[in-house]
Design an enzyme around this catalytic site. Structure first.
Site, PDB file in Angstrom:
ATOM      1  N   LYS A 251     -53.124 -84.931  13.828  1.00 14.61           N
ATOM      2  CA  LYS A 251     -53.002 -83.727  13.261  1.00 14.61           C
ATOM      3  C   LYS A 251     -53.128 -83.729  11.866  1.00 14.61           C
ATOM      4  CE  LYS A 251     -49.688 -79.851  12.930  1.00 14.61           C
ATOM      5  NZ  LYS A 251     -48.496 -79.492  13.426  1.00 14.61           N
ATOM      6  N   ASP A 256     -48.660 -75.857   6.567  1.00 14.14           N
ATOM      7  CA  ASP A 256     -48.505 -74.938   7.587  1.00 14.14           C
ATOM      8  C   ASP A 256     -47.443 -73.971   7.214  1.00 14.14           C
ATOM      9  OD1 ASP A 256     -48.327 -73.483   9.995  1.00 14.14           O
ATOM     10  OD2 ASP A 256     -47.200 -75.143  10.912  1.00 14.14           O
ATOM     11  N   LYS A 263     -43.382 -68.693   9.098  1.00 13.22           N
ATOM     12  CA  LYS A 263     -42.145 -69.586   8.951  1.00 13.22           C
ATOM     13  C   LYS A 263     -40.966 -68.945   7.903  1.00 13.22           C
ATOM     14  CE  LYS A 263     -44.103 -74.030  10.069  1.00 13.22           C
ATOM     15  NZ  LYS A 263     -43.778 -74.365  11.354  1.00 13.22           N
ATOM     16  N   ASP A 275     -47.178 -81.436   7.439  1.00 14.69           N
ATOM     17  CA  ASP A 275     -47.847 -81.410   8.580  1.00 14.69           C
ATOM     18  C   ASP A 275     -49.261 -81.978   8.860  1.00 14.69           C
ATOM     19  OD1 ASP A 275     -46.946 -80.173  11.084  1.00 14.69           O
ATOM     20  OD2 ASP A 275     -48.078 -78.142  10.580  1.00 14.69           O
ATOM     21  N   ASP A 334     -48.205 -70.130  14.829  1.00 18.95           N
ATOM     22  CA  ASP A 334     -47.343 -71.105  14.299  1.00 18.95           C
ATOM     23  C   ASP A 334     -47.462 -72.501  15.201  1.00 18.95           C
ATOM     24  OD1 ASP A 334     -45.906 -72.769  12.467  1.00 18.95           O
ATOM     25  OD2 ASP A 334     -43.983 -72.164  13.170  1.00 18.95           O
ATOM     26  N   GLU A 336     -50.211 -73.957  15.861  1.00 14.64           N
ATOM     27  CA  GLU A 336     -51.543 -74.113  15.575  1.00 14.64           C
ATOM     28  C   GLU A 336     -52.127 -75.569  15.768  1.00 14.64           C
ATOM     29  OE1 GLU A 336     -49.695 -76.284  12.585  1.00 14.64           O
ATOM     30  OE2 GLU A 336     -49.124 -74.648  13.439  1.00 14.64           O
ATOM     31  N   ARG A 338     -51.750 -77.675  17.970  1.00 16.25           N
ATOM     32  CA  ARG A 338     -51.978 -78.257  19.206  1.00 16.25           C
ATOM     33  C   ARG A 338     -53.749 -77.682  19.508  1.00 16.25           C
ATOM     34  NH1 ARG A 338     -47.218 -75.247  22.138  1.00 16.25           N
ATOM     35  NH2 ARG A 338     -46.229 -76.104  20.061  1.00 16.25           N
TER      36      ARG A 338
END
Length: 486
Positions: A251, A256, A263, A275, A334, A336, A338
């Protein structure tokens, strides 16, 4: 940065030396006595009898340190105790401004000196960062570790150095902020590392990503003023032992915000430069494998973008079509990571891989379940492969805890209007995220690692340090090199 690692036939007179002693030692072996006075030997013997794990003799011109192996039930636990003692030793060396140290292994554990050198190097890591004030830039005191005699071979040290460089690459990437490492810069950094180590990098730009219809990556990128990238890292030596490649997927969300499902901050958004730790681990692993000329064909896939709420940002309720053709209802922007990984896992099928392993800072649920002590593992690979990966994790102390992917968890990601929802229920979030990924990882054995807990530490913790830990590099290197036919 990394310490210089070297082999020495013997330690010079009046040099700082470290002696690794077996558990239960109460008197110094002859090899550790040297020119120590009777009083010094008596002092060390008394400290050993008192069960001290590290004994220090200050000769003013130089130092002697005696490190005692721990009595633990497994070799992995013995190794980890030695690494942690190595971190403590590094603090002593730093306090005494020792520049070079000579390590002798007087124990029956063949790799003890290498383990100690590994811990000293990992503890000495500093993110060089962007400081310009000389007063705030502190050069490391320890610059060289020499392993004496048969404590290690030159090839052992070369391999350890290559592995450590891979870990430091991953740490450096994770520690870089968004304004120094956007998706394009991330891809370029990985390509530069490949040029230095010996793997190739193909960076797919926005037009190529659109042509491949990677709807997950494109959707997450919609709110960003900067384009996404999809990096294909490939290490294929002529003497590769595997006919079908191992594929590592990471990833690469370089920052993020949560998108429109913003968030909260502080505590949730302020550390989200980490992230992309999964992508960094993929790059670090490829670097280590290539640097050490490991005879394996390995491919890394790193989809990268930031996730922001600006412009045409994707919204809760949107339906997107993925690279595989499946449709996904976005319940939360959020969730995202995946979406990026799903496109990459679908893309991986073209390589007819032996095994695919993905790494991602994917869910807070994994952190709540395991804190920073382990990563969650799930997948469709057979039990023997999962055990091999777990065994590698215990060997390097990047431990894994397996969670189930039972059919019932598929109900967590059902959608009324699309093939899948990108958000599961409030419970077992790390499992429902993996269950989502499973739909895109078809046609090959697959393992998912949720590294959200150990990837980034907000407070220093032994040799893992503070900030990016580089988790995954040592784990995957150990796992893959165990696949080699000697």
């Amino acid at each position: 940065m990394s310490l210089a690692l070297a082999h020495a036939a013997a330690a010079p007179a009046q040099s700082t030396q470290v002696f690794i002693l077996p558990h239960g030692t109460t008197t110094l072996p002859a090899a550790a006595v040297g020119d120590l006075s009777a009083e010094a030997r008596q002092y060390v013997a008394a400290a050993l009898a008192d069960d001290q794990k590290i004994v220090h003799l200050n000769h003013f011109s130089h130092h002697h340190y005696f490190v005692v192996l721990a009595d633990k039930p497994t070799p992995g636990q013995v190794a980890e105790a030695l690494r942690r003692n190595g971190h403590t030793l590094h603090g002593l060396l730093k306090a005494n401004k020792v520049a070079e140290v000579y390590v002798h292994n007087l124990s029956a554990t063949p790799a003890a000196a290498l383990l100690l050198a590994e811990a000293l190097s990992l503890s000495a890591y500093q993110f060089e960062g962007y400081k310009t004030d000389e007063k705030s830039r502190k050069a490391p005191a320890l610059t060289k570790i020499s392993l004496v005699g048969d404590a290690a071979t030159g090839s052992d040290l070369t391999e350890l150095d290559g592995l450590l460089q891979g870990v430091f690459l991953a740490r450096d990437l994770v520690n870089a902020p968004l304004n120094k490492l956007n998706a394009v810069q991330f891809a370029e950094r990985m390509a530069q590392a490949g040029d230095a180590a010996g793997y190739t990098t193909d960076i797919l730009d926005l037009a190529k990503i659109e042509a491949l219809r990677m709807g997950g990556l494109l959707a997450v990128n919609l709110g960003s003023p900067e384009p996404p990238t999809f990096s294909i890292l490939e290490y294929k030596p002529a003497n590769a032992q595997n006919t079908k490649p191992y594929v590592l997927v990471g990833k690469g969300v370089v920052f993020d915000t949560g998108g429109l499902s913003l968030k909260p901050t502080p505590n949730s958004m302020d550390m989200m430069k980490c992230d992309m730790a999964g992508g960094a681990a993929v790059a670090g692993t490829l670097f280590a494998l290539a640097k050490n000329n490991v005879p394996l064909h390995v491919i890394g896939l790193v989809p990268a973008t930031d996730n922001r709420p600006g412009g045409l940002a994707y919204a809760p309720g949107d339906v997107i079509t993925m690279h595989s053709g499946l449709t996904v209802e976005v319940k939360n922007t959020d969730a995202e990571g995946r979406l990026l990984l799903a496109d990459a896992l679908s893309f991986a099928k073209r390589y007819e891989p032996t095994l695919v392993v993905d790494l991602a800072t994917l869910t807070g649920a994994a952190v709540r379940a395991l804190a920073t002590e382990a990563s969650a593992v799930m997948g469709t690979a057979d039990a023997a492969t999962l055990k091999q990966l777990s065994d590698a994790g215990y060997a390097v102390h990047e431990r894994l805890v397996e969670f189930p992917l039972w059919d019932e968890y598929a109900d967590h990601i059902k959608s009324d209007i699309a093939d899948l929802s990108n958000l599961g229920k409030g419970e077992a979030g790390h499992i429902s995220a993996a269950k989502f990924l499973e739909r895109f990882a078809e046609g090959y054995p697959w393992i998912h690692l949720d590294i959200a807990g150990p990837a980034y530490l907000t407070a220093a913790e032994s040799y893992r340090g503070k900030g990016g830990t580089g988790v995954g590099v040592r784990l995957l290197y150990e796992f893959l090199t165990r696949k080699l036919t000697k």
